[in-house]
Scaffold this motif. Structure first.
Motif, mmCIF file in Angstrom:
data_model
loop_
_atom_site.group_PDB
_atom_site.id
_atom_site.type_symbol
_atom_site.label_atom_id
_atom_site.label_comp_id
_atom_site.label_asym_id
_atom_site.label_seq_id
_atom_site.Cartn_x
_atom_site.Cartn_y
_atom_site.Cartn_z
ATOM 1 N N ALA A 192 0.833 -0.957 0.161
ATOM 2 C CA ALA A 192 -0.093 -0.024 0.050
ATOM 3 C C ALA A 192 0.936 1.304 0.074
ATOM 4 N N GLY A 193 0.237 2.427 0.076
ATOM 5 C CA GLY A 193 0.886 3.614 0.070
ATOM 6 C C GLY A 193 1.455 4.184 -1.268
ATOM 7 N N TRP A 194 1.299 3.586 -2.355
ATOM 8 C CA TRP A 194 1.981 3.984 -3.490
ATOM 9 C C TRP A 194 1.397 5.277 -4.497
ATOM 10 N N LYS A 195 2.131 6.057 -5.073
ATOM 11 C CA LYS A 195 1.941 6.939 -6.003
ATOM 12 C C LYS A 195 2.625 6.572 -7.188
ATOM 13 N N TYR A 196 2.222 6.963 -8.423
ATOM 14 C CA TYR A 196 2.524 6.293 -9.554
ATOM 15 C C TYR A 196 2.796 7.389 -10.631
ATOM 16 N N GLU A 197 4.043 7.071 -11.218
ATOM 17 C CA GLU A 197 4.675 7.916 -12.587
ATOM 18 C C GLU A 197 4.153 7.097 -13.798
ATOM 19 N N TRP A 198 4.145 7.927 -14.829
ATOM 20 C CA TRP A 198 3.749 7.502 -16.199
ATOM 21 C C TRP A 198 4.834 7.823 -17.067
ATOM 22 N N PHE A 199 5.173 7.200 -18.021
ATOM 23 C CA PHE A 199 6.192 7.346 -19.171
ATOM 24 C C PHE A 199 5.616 6.818 -20.243
ATOM 25 N N ARG A 200 5.800 7.807 -21.371
ATOM 26 C CA ARG A 200 5.715 7.435 -22.843
ATOM 27 C C ARG A 200 6.787 7.733 -23.828
ATOM 28 N N ARG A 201 6.778 6.877 -24.821
ATOM 29 C CA ARG A 201 7.563 7.280 -26.104
ATOM 30 C C ARG A 201 7.313 6.496 -27.403
ATOM 31 N N THR A 202 7.691 6.985 -28.307
ATOM 32 C CA THR A 202 7.313 6.740 -29.496
ATOM 33 C C THR A 202 8.461 6.268 -30.545
ATOM 34 N N SER A 203 8.417 5.915 -31.704
ATOM 35 C CA SER A 203 9.654 5.640 -32.611
ATOM 36 C C SER A 203 10.360 6.716 -32.741
ATOM 37 N N TYR A 204 9.939 8.101 -32.438
ATOM 38 C CA TYR A 204 10.522 8.951 -32.886
ATOM 39 C C TYR A 204 10.532 10.236 -31.787
ATOM 40 N N LEU A 205 10.041 9.921 -30.663
ATOM 41 C CA LEU A 205 10.091 10.708 -29.393
ATOM 42 C C LEU A 205 10.747 10.013 -28.310
ATOM 43 N N SER A 206 11.756 10.559 -27.636
ATOM 44 C CA SER A 206 12.239 10.084 -26.662
ATOM 45 C C SER A 206 11.430 9.903 -25.414
ATOM 46 N N GLU A 207 11.424 8.719 -24.387
ATOM 47 C CA GLU A 207 10.423 8.970 -23.222
ATOM 48 C C GLU A 207 10.649 10.042 -22.488
ATOM 49 N N TYR A 208 9.310 10.485 -21.912
ATOM 50 C CA TYR A 208 9.124 11.475 -21.324
ATOM 51 C C TYR A 208 8.082 11.155 -20.333
ATOM 52 N N ARG A 209 8.228 11.860 -19.048
ATOM 53 C CA ARG A 209 7.278 11.519 -18.071
ATOM 54 C C ARG A 209 6.006 12.159 -18.196
ATOM 55 N N LEU A 210 4.719 11.593 -18.044
ATOM 56 C CA LEU A 210 3.576 12.405 -18.088
ATOM 57 C C LEU A 210 3.134 12.968 -16.934
ATOM 58 N N ASN A 211 2.387 13.923 -16.898
ATOM 59 C CA ASN A 211 1.893 14.769 -15.586
ATOM 60 C C ASN A 211 0.813 14.256 -14.700
ATOM 61 N N ASP A 212 0.049 13.347 -15.259
ATOM 62 C CA ASP A 212 -1.046 12.873 -14.375
ATOM 63 C C ASP A 212 -0.981 11.362 -13.854
ATOM 64 N N GLY A 213 -2.029 11.051 -12.901
ATOM 65 C CA GLY A 213 -2.255 9.657 -12.935
ATOM 66 C C GLY A 213 -1.447 9.158 -11.590
ATOM 67 N N GLU A 214 -1.177 9.913 -10.566
ATOM 68 C CA GLU A 214 -0.725 9.528 -9.232
ATOM 69 C C GLU A 214 -1.608 8.359 -8.691
ATOM 70 N N ASN A 215 -2.828 8.458 -8.981
ATOM 71 C CA ASN A 215 -3.729 7.489 -8.257
ATOM 72 C C ASN A 215 -3.736 6.203 -8.790
ATOM 73 N N GLY A 216 -2.823 5.999 -9.906
ATOM 74 C CA GLY A 216 -2.526 4.479 -10.386
ATOM 75 C C GLY A 216 -3.412 4.353 -11.684
ATOM 76 N N GLU A 217 -4.091 5.308 -12.244
ATOM 77 C CA GLU A 217 -5.111 5.222 -13.427
ATOM 78 C C GLU A 217 -4.984 6.356 -14.185
ATOM 79 N N ILE A 218 -4.660 6.096 -15.625
ATOM 80 C CA ILE A 218 -5.009 7.293 -16.409
ATOM 81 C C ILE A 218 -5.567 6.841 -17.642
ATOM 82 N N ARG A 219 -6.046 7.971 -18.169
ATOM 83 C CA ARG A 219 -6.732 7.511 -19.766
ATOM 84 C C ARG A 219 -6.172 8.130 -20.754
#
Length: 368
Positions: free
Chosen positions: A212-239
């Motif tokens: 328990a007690g976790w916050k979450y970080e999300w990362f996204r990349r594509t074939s031409y964009l290096s990985e970066y951190r998204l700004n939402d979703g600490e509760n463990g769910e994003i759309r």
């Protein structure tokens, strides 16, 4: 008693055993005589006897264990009674000692920082020192009841306390707190689906199981964009509505402890949207030199910004932002279009069904 015999002071105690933090009353008296002032003395097994500064009226309240004596004095110059017999005051620890853990997670991972606290119940007015017993060793006495450690191995942790007055014994060891320490966990990323139509969204869920007690970080990349951190979703769910390769990890505590990053999940954007070409004016017969507007219509395109490409009997255009394309009719042939979201991570649609344009020679007007 013969008049020439020196009197002896008498020391009485309300009790000779007192809980740490409490006090006991000591009374000194010289019987059958008046005008006395009193002096008090205390020693321990490692402190030589010294005189206390209070209690001239024959009564003191003490909270320290030790061996006490008293004597009376009166007159000027002072006449002293014989010193009383000794009274030994013992300090006992009825206080219960417990170990608490913060954060109070049941599952701790190797490398996490946690704080153990040695709580002495009913410790009002007492300054304590603390000693810890761990699965590996035993600490020396320390003044701070909080002990911050980096978790390394499972096992039992207990503490005991002692007043900073060295004449007090220490408490018993507390009941042990059992600490379960596991290897660093790995985050798990699940997706409602890995294929979504452009303009729709898919739910991604990140979790670290059995803790328990976790916050979450999300990362996204594509074939031409290096990985970066998204700004939402600490509760463990994003759309998300963008295609790409997603990962997540959990963090908890202060300073932050990070789980291992999840496996990657690839979200693919598909175009179920149908693309059609319409013509305005919608005359079936167009003459060479007339101006008409072709429109690339994407059905179900709510909330999406599109770019458009055209294929003509002669050539293929570059991508443009305007769905309307105004041309001067010149030759007959088929015209089709396709669309692509302005998000470059989306593929383009398929080509639309072709609109067949019939262009005739220049319309001639006859004058009579």
């Amino acid at each position: 008693m013969p008049m020439s015999d020196k009197p002896k002071a008498k020391l009485t105690a309300g009790t000779t055993t007192v809980s740490v933090g409490d006090r006991v009353t000591l009374i000194c008296s010289v019987e059958k005589s008046a005008g006395w002032k009193y002096e008090w003395f205390r020693r321990t097994s490692y402190l030589s006897e010294y005189r206390l500064n209070d209690g001239e009226n024959g009564e003191i309240r003490v909270s320290q264990g030790g061996i006490y004596r008293c004597r009376g004095s009166r007159g000027e110059p002072a006449f002293y009674s014989d010193t009383s017999d000794e009274v030994n005051i013992y300090i006992t620890f009825s206080n219960k000692v417990i170990v608490t853990q913060k954060p109070s997670w049941s599952q701790i991972f190797r490398g996490e920082t946690i704080t153990l606290t040695c709580e002495v119940q009913g410790d009002e007015g007492v300054q304590w020192m603390y000693e810890w017993r761990t699965p590996q060793s035993q600490t020396s006495w320390r003044n701070n009841k909080d002990w911050t450690i980096t978790a390394s191995i499972s096992g039992e942790y207990s503490c005991k306390s002692r007043s900073t007055y060295y004449s007090y014994p220490s408490t018993n060891w507390s009941e042990a707190l059992s600490l379960s320490v596991s290897d660093k966990p790995k985050a798990k990323l699940t997706a409602g689906t890995t294929t979504v139509s452009v303009g729709d969204r898919v739910t991604l869920i990140c979790s670290v199981e059995k803790s328990a007690g976790w916050k979450y970080e999300w990362f996204r990349r594509t074939s031409y964009l290096s990985e970066y951190r998204l700004n939402d979703g600490e509760n463990g769910e994003i759309r998300v509505s963008q295609g790409g390769i997603y990962r997540c990890r959990g963090s908890r505590g202060e300073p932050a402890f990070y789980s291992d990053t999840s496996d990657e999940v690839n979200i693919y954007i598909t175009f179920s949207n149908k693309v059609i070409v319409t013509q305005k004016p919608s005359w079936s017969q167009i003459f060479r030199g007339e101006t008409i507007t072709l429109t690339c219509e994407v059905q179900g395109d709510e909330g999406v910004q599109w770019m458009y490409e055209w294929r003509t009997p002669q050539s293929q255009t570059s991508w443009r932002n305007n769905k309307d394309w105004t041309i001067t009719a010149s030759i007959s042939g088929e015209y089709s279009c396709k669309s692509r979201s302005t998000y470059y991570s989306y593929p383009s649609t398929n080509w639309s069904e072709a609109l067949s344009l019939s262009v005739s020679g220049v319309l001639m007007f006859l004058l009579f």
